[in-house]
Enzyme design. Structure first.
Site, short mmCIF file in Angstrom:
data_model
loop_
_atom_site.label_atom_id
_atom_site.label_comp_id
_atom_site.label_asym_id
_atom_site.label_seq_id
_atom_site.Cartn_x
_atom_site.Cartn_y
_atom_site.Cartn_z
N SER A 123 0.84 -1.19 0.00
CA SER A 123 0.00 0.00 0.00
C SER A 123 0.89 1.25 0.00
O SER A 123 1.67 1.43 -0.92
CB SER A 123 -0.97 -0.04 1.19
OG SER A 123 -1.96 0.95 1.06
N GLN A 124 0.80 2.08 1.03
CA GLN A 124 1.70 3.23 1.09
C GLN A 124 3.16 2.77 1.06
O GLN A 124 4.02 3.39 0.43
CB GLN A 124 1.44 4.04 2.35
CG GLN A 124 2.37 5.24 2.50
CD GLN A 124 2.03 6.04 3.74
OE1 GLN A 124 1.42 7.09 3.64
NE2 GLN A 124 2.39 5.53 4.90
N HIS A 171 -7.43 -5.53 -0.86
CA HIS A 171 -6.23 -4.73 -0.61
C HIS A 171 -5.09 -5.53 0.01
O HIS A 171 -3.95 -5.10 -0.02
CB HIS A 171 -6.59 -3.54 0.27
CG HIS A 171 -5.53 -2.48 0.34
ND1 HIS A 171 -4.95 -1.92 -0.78
CD2 HIS A 171 -4.94 -1.87 1.41
CE1 HIS A 171 -4.06 -1.02 -0.41
NE2 HIS A 171 -4.03 -0.98 0.90
#
Length: 308
Positions: A169-170, A285
């Site tokens: 993700s980030q 995700h």
């Protein structure tokens, strides 16, 4: 019907993109790193030594991290920087050191142990000063990860030729930007569900946070849309991607409602380095976790050779 593999994701490259980031790197270089490591016996184990880490980054802010090394592996060690997700706090990376790495889990500004001066909150970081690229909250955040790598470069127990990046993700997005800003240093990157790629397209494909922060901001400030687009172009992973030279592993969930898979495929197309893309149908995700971690571990071991 969405077609994420073939969806066009466009990002304009600012004319002064390279100069913009060179200026940020120069600002960082004007501050001594001044790394301070404090051994944490109560957190250490019979296999791994744990240190609390503090160092100086962009704008003079002190940034925290966890640094771990294996007890029974001789130096110099391959090193790994692990980068947290948007709302995640960095965990102590003991499991990586058990595999033979010197591991640094960075807590960029705004994370709990690095938020004394800068604390936009979550939600908040994605839109903090988003109408000005020079003061946008992510500028220092990106550079905090670069400085974490510089800490490793100064460590006598680290092999400077074997430094990798890992995150999802980030953490995946910042792995790409860091590798682009340090092409002569980073040996490999494992990036899952990469965030901060196609930053203006992603909010049109999802209503999940963090990208929903941009939708909320523009509902309140609709006249700022051009300024927002101009700012985030400096931070978009698609503009960093051609500058990455290290072999890169991408892993993407095809039902990701946080970082749309369209942007992951766009990143894959934008990368010009040796790249492996793993896609996971019916995965959101988490992008194939926990099974994908075996793939990540094998990829990092191939390029960083722990235990050599």
């Amino acid at each position: 019907m969405r077609d994420p593999e073939n969806t066009t994701v466009e990002v304009e490259l600012p004319d002064d993109f390279d100069d913009f980031w060179a200026t940020g790197l120069a600002d960082c270089a004007s501050y001594p790193l001044d790394p301070v490591l404090t051994e944490m016996p109560t957190l250490s184990t019979d296999k791994v030594i744990v240190y609390d880490l503090r160092y100086t980054s962009y704008g003079g802010l002190r940034i925290a991290g966890w640094y771990t090394i294996p007890r029974d592996h001789p130096a110099p060690l391959p090193a790994l920087v692990t980068i947290p997700g948007y709302i995640s706090e960095p965990t102590i990376p003991k499991e990586w050191s058990e595999l033979g790495y010197a591991a640094l889990a960075v807590a960029p500004r705004g994370k709990l142990r690095s938020n004394e001066t800068f604390n936009p909150g979550y939600p908040g970081l994605l839109t903090h000063n988003i109408v000005d690229p020079n003061t946008y909250g992510y500028r220092g955040f990106y550079l905090d990860v670069v400085r974490a790598v510089e800490v490793l470069l100064d460590r006598p127990d680290v092999d400077n030729g074997r430094i990798g990046l890992q995150g999802s993700s980030q953490g995946g997005g910042l792995g790409i930007s860091t590798a682009a800003l340090m092409p002569d240093v980073i040996r490999c990157v494992a990036a899952g569900a990469p965030y901060l790629c196609g930053i203006m397209t992603a909010p049109t494909l999802t209503r999940s946070y963090p990208y929903e922060e941009i939708n909320e901001y523009l509902r309140i400030h609709p006249k700022d849309v051009d300024r927002v687009r101009e700012t985030v172009a400096y931070y978009d992973g698609l503009n960093f991607a051609p500058k990455v030279q290290a072999p890169t592993l991408l892993y993407v969930g095809l039902e990701d409602d946080v970082c749309p898979p369209e942007t992951g495929f766009a990143l894959h197309r934008a990368l010009t380095c040796e790249t492996t893309l793993r896609t996971y149908p019916h995965c959101a995700h988490h992008a194939g976790l926990p099974d994908v971690m075996r793939v990540v571990e094998d990829f990092l071991a191939e390029h960083l050779t722990p235990g050599r």
